[in-house]
Design a protein around this motif. Structure first.
Motif: not given
Length: 303
Positions: A234-240, A206-220
């Protein structure tokens, strides 16, 4: 009026139906619980930002119908500037039917979105708002590019939920690409992001393709990011999980809030992650959004 954040993109009305399990094709099921309200990625972000006390605006296109007026009124009720929101005669406001599975909190969205000429922004009207931060969801590409031309010094953020013309074009132009796992897989052609090796390779591509600061969210599974200093997570916070509707929109709204406040990136990500984590504990979209005080209190108690 000087805005803290201008959100440009999609607005819709939502009808959420809660079912005990996802219904099979050609079947009939009953529900005794439903929620109605307005949504859309950029519109939800603007609503959250306004309810958290920032000067936020929304630019988007809806129909001059009962749903469009409701979408405008909900934003105005929390103080969102809607001077760039068009209610177009003859256009049909998008309507989302959302099936929420009580077994696991997942949601399946069927969106009625009629084709229409895109939103066109008057450069002078945009200049009058002078936003410091721009948040796009990829649905109004022309309007987004107009805002970027008028405010080259504004911090720009893209909520990239899935691969479409708008997200593909804007991904290389914004300062922050905040992408879903779905977008990341579509953009890179990778099969999954289950392991550390795949996650690192995804960010590299993604960094190679778009060249910008990149965040990818992975749900839980939390999130991964690379803003030029290499891979981090960054690990997810525990939640129900009760209902994941609008959790991504709330994450991106909170992310824009932290950026507008000038917070360090790690703190911005913790704030946004906690906001999303708290939202999935309640049913609905905007009705599940936590207050800023609730997020700050939860962060104080979190490890």
């Amino acid at each position: 009026m000087n805005l803290d954040v201008l959100c440009i993109g999609h607005a819709a009305c939502d009808v959420s139906l809660f079912v005990d399990s996802y219904p099979p094709e050609n079947s009939k099921c009953e529900t005794h619980e439903s929620l109605e309200g307005c949504g859309g990625p950029a519109a939800n972000a603007a609503w959250l930002l306004s309810s958290w006390g920032l000067r936020a605006g929304f630019a988007g296109l809806v129909g001059d119908d009962v749903y469009g007026r409701r979408a405008r009124d909900e934003l105005e009720a929390v103080g969102t500037n809607v001077s760039l929101m068009e209610l177009r005669s003859g256009h049909v406001t998008p309507l989302s039917m959302i099936l929420v599975n009580r077994e696991n909190g997942s949601r399946t969205i069927i969106n009625r979105k009629a084709g229409a000429t895109a939103l066109s922004l008057d450069a002078g009207a945009v200049r009058a708002l002078s936003p410091r931060v721009l948040l796009f969801d990829g649905h109004e590409l022309g309007a987004s590019l107009t805002a970027m031309r008028e405010f080259p010094d504004a911090v720009s953020i893209l909520d990239a939920g899935s691969w479409r013309e708008g997200t593909a074009t804007l991904a290389s132009k914004v300062q922050y690409l905040a992408a879903s796992e779905r977008f990341a897989l579509q953009a890179t052609g990778m099969a999954n992001l289950k392991g550390a090796q795949e996650q690192q390779e995804c960010l590299r591509r993604l960094r190679s393709q778009f060249g910008t600061r990149t965040i990818v969210t992975l749900g839980e599974r939390g999130l991964i990011y690379d803003v030029g200093d290499g891979f981090d997570e960054l690990p997810a916070f525990s939640t129900a999980i009760v209902d994941t509707t609008a959790a991504g929109d709330i994450f991106h709204g909170a992310f824009a809030f932290g950026v507008a406040r000038g917070m360090p990136l790690r703190e911005v990500l913790r704030l946004a992650s906690m906001a999303g984590s708290l939202s999935v504990r309640k049913p609905g979209g905007r009705s599940s959004a936590p207050t800023l005080a609730e997020v700050e209190e939860a962060l104080c108690l979190a490890p």
